[in-house]
Design a protein around this motif. Structure first.
Motif, PDB file in Angstrom:
ATOM      1  N   HIS A  39       0.790  -1.311   0.112  1.00  0.00           N
ATOM      2  CA  HIS A  39      -0.048  -0.077   0.033  1.00  0.00           C
ATOM      3  C   HIS A  39       0.744   1.275   0.012  1.00  0.00           C
ATOM      4  CE1 HIS A  39      -3.832  -2.178   0.739  1.00  0.00           C
ATOM      5  NE2 HIS A  39      -3.164  -3.036   1.508  1.00  0.00           N
ATOM      6  N   LEU A  40       2.052   1.165   0.727  1.00  0.00           N
ATOM      7  CA  LEU A  40       2.920   2.405   0.651  1.00  0.00           C
ATOM      8  C   LEU A  40       3.314   2.776  -0.489  1.00  0.00           C
ATOM      9  CD1 LEU A  40       4.228   4.547   2.439  1.00  0.00           C
ATOM     10  CD2 LEU A  40       5.984   2.796   2.938  1.00  0.00           C
ATOM     11  N   ILE A  41       4.017   1.689  -1.046  1.00  0.00           N
ATOM     12  CA  ILE A  41       4.614   1.775  -2.565  1.00  0.00           C
ATOM     13  C   ILE A  41       3.578   2.153  -3.534  1.00  0.00           C
ATOM     14  CG2 ILE A  41       5.592   0.628  -4.480  1.00  0.00           C
ATOM     15  CD1 ILE A  41       6.851  -1.163  -2.284  1.00  0.00           C
ATOM     16  N   GLY A  42       2.218   1.734  -3.659  1.00  0.00           N
ATOM     17  CA  GLY A  42       1.218   2.131  -4.258  1.00  0.00           C
ATOM     18  C   GLY A  42       0.969   3.653  -4.155  1.00  0.00           C
ATOM     19  N   ILE A  43       0.722   4.183  -2.899  1.00  0.00           N
ATOM     20  CA  ILE A  43       0.639   5.602  -2.774  1.00  0.00           C
ATOM     21  C   ILE A  43       1.730   6.376  -3.266  1.00  0.00           C
ATOM     22  CG2 ILE A  43       0.489   7.287  -0.955  1.00  0.00           C
ATOM     23  CD1 ILE A  43      -1.336   5.101   0.813  1.00  0.00           C
ATOM     24  N   VAL A  44       2.989   5.977  -2.983  1.00  0.00           N
ATOM     25  CA  VAL A  44       3.988   6.866  -3.577  1.00  0.00           C
ATOM     26  C   VAL A  44       3.930   6.964  -5.053  1.00  0.00           C
ATOM     27  CG1 VAL A  44       6.391   6.851  -3.626  1.00  0.00           C
ATOM     28  CG2 VAL A  44       5.417   6.346  -1.402  1.00  0.00           C
ATOM     29  N   MET A  45       3.719   5.897  -5.911  1.00  0.00           N
ATOM     30  CA  MET A  45       3.792   5.759  -7.264  1.00  0.00           C
ATOM     31  C   MET A  45       2.559   6.461  -7.582  1.00  0.00           C
ATOM     32  SD  MET A  45       6.457   4.248  -7.953  1.00  0.00           S
ATOM     33  CE  MET A  45       6.015   4.238  -9.619  1.00  0.00           C
ATOM     34  N   LEU A  46       1.309   6.792  -7.119  1.00  0.00           N
ATOM     35  CA  LEU A  46       0.283   7.151  -7.292  1.00  0.00           C
ATOM     36  C   LEU A  46       0.504   8.917  -7.271  1.00  0.00           C
ATOM     37  CD1 LEU A  46      -2.841   7.465  -8.114  1.00  0.00           C
ATOM     38  CD2 LEU A  46      -3.090   7.384  -5.690  1.00  0.00           C
ATOM     39  N   VAL A  47       1.208   9.483  -6.152  1.00  0.00           N
ATOM     40  CA  VAL A  47       1.655  10.516  -5.975  1.00  0.00           C
ATOM     41  C   VAL A  47       2.459  11.159  -6.998  1.00  0.00           C
ATOM     42  CG1 VAL A  47       2.521  12.321  -4.469  1.00  0.00           C
ATOM     43  CG2 VAL A  47       0.981  10.703  -3.361  1.00  0.00           C
ATOM     44  N   PHE A  48       3.523  10.214  -7.355  1.00  0.00           N
ATOM     45  CA  PHE A  48       4.450  10.575  -8.253  1.00  0.00           C
ATOM     46  C   PHE A  48       4.099  10.700  -9.688  1.00  0.00           C
ATOM     47  CE2 PHE A  48       7.780   9.130 -11.247  1.00  0.00           C
ATOM     48  CZ  PHE A  48       8.703   9.936 -11.254  1.00  0.00           C
ATOM     49  N   ALA A  49       2.991   9.904  -9.961  1.00  0.00           N
ATOM     50  CA  ALA A  49       2.424   9.887 -11.548  1.00  0.00           C
ATOM     51  C   ALA A  49       1.127  10.977 -11.467  1.00  0.00           C
ATOM     52  CB  ALA A  49       1.705   8.612 -11.751  1.00  0.00           C
ATOM     53  N   ALA A  50       0.700  11.258 -10.330  1.00  0.00           N
ATOM     54  CA  ALA A  50      -0.611  12.607 -10.463  1.00  0.00           C
ATOM     55  C   ALA A  50       0.240  13.675 -10.118  1.00  0.00           C
ATOM     56  CB  ALA A  50      -1.389  12.049  -9.275  1.00  0.00           C
ATOM     57  N   PHE A  51       1.012  13.875  -9.606  1.00  0.00           N
ATOM     58  CA  PHE A  51       1.570  15.247  -9.352  1.00  0.00           C
ATOM     59  C   PHE A  51       1.911  16.078 -10.640  1.00  0.00           C
ATOM     60  CE2 PHE A  51       5.295  18.403  -8.981  1.00  0.00           C
ATOM     61  CZ  PHE A  51       4.574  19.212  -7.892  1.00  0.00           C
ATOM     62  N   PRO A  52       2.561  15.760 -11.762  1.00  0.00           N
ATOM     63  CA  PRO A  52       2.456  16.220 -13.079  1.00  0.00           C
ATOM     64  C   PRO A  52       1.377  16.933 -13.577  1.00  0.00           C
ATOM     65  CG  PRO A  52       4.103  14.564 -13.123  1.00  0.00           C
ATOM     66  CD  PRO A  52       2.986  14.257 -11.957  1.00  0.00           C
ATOM     67  N   LEU A  53       0.287  15.867 -13.598  1.00  0.00           N
ATOM     68  CA  LEU A  53      -1.020  16.417 -14.044  1.00  0.00           C
ATOM     69  C   LEU A  53      -1.603  17.479 -13.284  1.00  0.00           C
ATOM     70  CD1 LEU A  53      -2.335  12.627 -14.714  1.00  0.00           C
ATOM     71  CD2 LEU A  53      -0.916  14.126 -16.100  1.00  0.00           C
ATOM     72  N   VAL A  54      -1.548  17.231 -11.794  1.00  0.00           N
ATOM     73  CA  VAL A  54      -2.192  18.170 -11.084  1.00  0.00           C
ATOM     74  C   VAL A  54      -1.391  19.738 -11.251  1.00  0.00           C
ATOM     75  CG1 VAL A  54      -2.665  19.091  -8.637  1.00  0.00           C
ATOM     76  CG2 VAL A  54      -2.874  16.619  -9.275  1.00  0.00           C
ATOM     77  N   TYR A  55       0.062  19.545 -11.395  1.00  0.00           N
ATOM     78  CA  TYR A  55       0.638  20.872 -11.760  1.00  0.00           C
ATOM     79  C   TYR A  55       0.401  21.588 -12.855  1.00  0.00           C
ATOM     80  CZ  TYR A  55       4.958  23.738 -11.534  1.00  0.00           C
ATOM     81  OH  TYR A  55       5.565  25.124 -11.589  1.00  0.00           O
ATOM     82  N   VAL A  56       0.158  20.922 -13.966  1.00  0.00           N
ATOM     83  CA  VAL A  56      -0.244  21.207 -15.254  1.00  0.00           C
ATOM     84  C   VAL A  56      -1.481  21.802 -14.992  1.00  0.00           C
ATOM     85  CG1 VAL A  56      -0.684  20.706 -17.682  1.00  0.00           C
ATOM     86  CG2 VAL A  56       1.509  19.759 -16.615  1.00  0.00           C
ATOM     87  N   LEU A  57      -2.452  21.243 -14.620  1.00  0.00           N
ATOM     88  CA  LEU A  57      -3.786  21.858 -14.465  1.00  0.00           C
ATOM     89  C   LEU A  57      -3.869  23.122 -13.715  1.00  0.00           C
ATOM     90  CD1 LEU A  57      -6.876  21.605 -14.743  1.00  0.00           C
ATOM     91  CD2 LEU A  57      -6.825  20.308 -12.920  1.00  0.00           C
ATOM     92  N   SER A  58      -2.931  23.018 -12.655  1.00  0.00           N
ATOM     93  CA  SER A  58      -3.009  24.315 -11.619  1.00  0.00           C
ATOM     94  C   SER A  58      -2.291  25.646 -12.439  1.00  0.00           C
ATOM     95  CB  SER A  58      -2.175  24.035 -10.387  1.00  0.00           C
ATOM     96  OG  SER A  58      -1.693  25.238  -9.595  1.00  0.00           O
ATOM     97  N   ALA A  59      -1.244  25.151 -13.399  1.00  0.00           N
ATOM     98  CA  ALA A  59      -0.635  26.329 -14.196  1.00  0.00           C
ATOM     99  C   ALA A  59      -1.435  26.827 -15.343  1.00  0.00           C
ATOM    100  CB  ALA A  59       0.642  25.771 -14.659  1.00  0.00           C
TER     101      ALA A  59
END
Length: 309
Positions: A39-59
């Protein structure tokens, strides 16, 4: 002589007592060693994959126009960048979007049809050079199409002198390039899936008088629908996200694709607008994401079923 059985009612207390006792809760250390770390690895990978998408949407919602002002996620909310996408006549975002859809759909449909025909021939027919042809298709794909963009430019320039509709600055010519580059690995992937379809189906259809064309279009294509969806999705995503080949072939702004056109928003040193660029990237990602979600049930089966042979 018949006997009647009587039903003895069960009280709530007896029903609770009859239920199995719950399993003892595992200690946290044991739970983490067995399953918690996953579960910990899954959460880390989810954050790693979702952060660029969230950052582009915020920009895209930040009117500052620079990446430095977009460091704070969703501190500002302004749809002006999305309006500016369609307000500049020198950068026709609407034309880029339509061109991308047309080129992507034509390339993906053509890739599916040609690869399916080639895979059926390699899977069901026996002819001289069959194995050599399969190996050749696989080996050619070891060299990416990117390495040949100089040769592609010279070839398209020479073809344009004779057939301008297929030369430089031609969307049809770009589609032909994509079709030629997608046949190798996709044909090999379809070939493995076609082998999972029993040959007895073909033999039964031949007994009824069906030929290869009727067997292919009325029987086989319905049975291999998952791999057709996978190949179509992969071809669509690869063509819509291509930059190098499209930038070499397409010259006029009204004929360019999204990948090439969006670069104009950040290519000039004195006129960079990352907010508009991010807004265009967000809109460009909607169609591939919707297509991926709609075909998601075919992807796993289409990729794994062809790997058994």
């Amino acid at each position: 002589m018949t006997t009647q059985s009587t039903i003895v009612p069960i009280t709530p207390a007896q029903a609770v007592a009859a239920e199995p006792a719950p399993l003892p809760r595992r200690p946290f250390g044991r739970w983490f060693r067995e399953t918690g770390w996953r579960h910990l690895i899954g959460i880390v990978m989810l954050v790693f994959a979702a952060f660029p998408l969230v950052y582009v949407l915020s920009a895209s919602l930040n009117p500052g126009g620079t990446l430095l002002t977009a460091n704070g996620l969703f501190q500002n909310f302004d749809l002006g960048s999305y309006i500016d996408l369609f307000a500049d006549p020198t950068r026709p975002y609407g034309d880029w979007f339509v061109n991308t859809i047309v080129i992507g759909v034509c390339s993906s449909v053509g890739t599916v049809i040609l690869c399916a025909l080639a895979a059926y021939a390699f899977s069901r027919m026996r002819f001289t050079g069959r194995r050599f042809g399969l190996l050749t298709l696989l080996l050619v794909q070891m060299f990416p199409q990117l390495l040949a963009f100089v040769a592609i430019f010279l070839l398209m320039s020479a073809i344009g002198d004779i057939f301008p509709v297929l030369g430089l600055n031609s969307q049809i010519g770009l589609i032909m390039i994509y079709l030629g580059g997608a046949l190798g690995v996709n044909t090999f992937l379809m070939y493995g899936f076609f082998n999972t379809v029993p040959a007895s189906i073909d033999e039964a259809a031949k007994i009824d008088g069906a030929g290869h064309a009727r067997i292919f279009f009325t029987i086989i294509l319905r049975l291999v629908a998952p791999i057709l969806a996978v190949i179509g999705l992969l071809a669509f995503i690869s063509t819509t996200s291509d930059f190098v080949i499209a930038s070499v072939v397409l010259v006029d702004p009204d004929k360019q694709t999204l990948a090439v056109g969006l670069y104009q928003f950040v290519s000039q040193e004195t006129a960079r607008n990352w907010s508009v660029f991010a807004a265009g990237a967000v809109l460009a990602a909607i169609l591939p994401m919707a297509l991926f979600l709609s075909l998601q049930r075919y992807i796993v089966g289409g990729l794994t079923a062809g790997a058994v042979k």
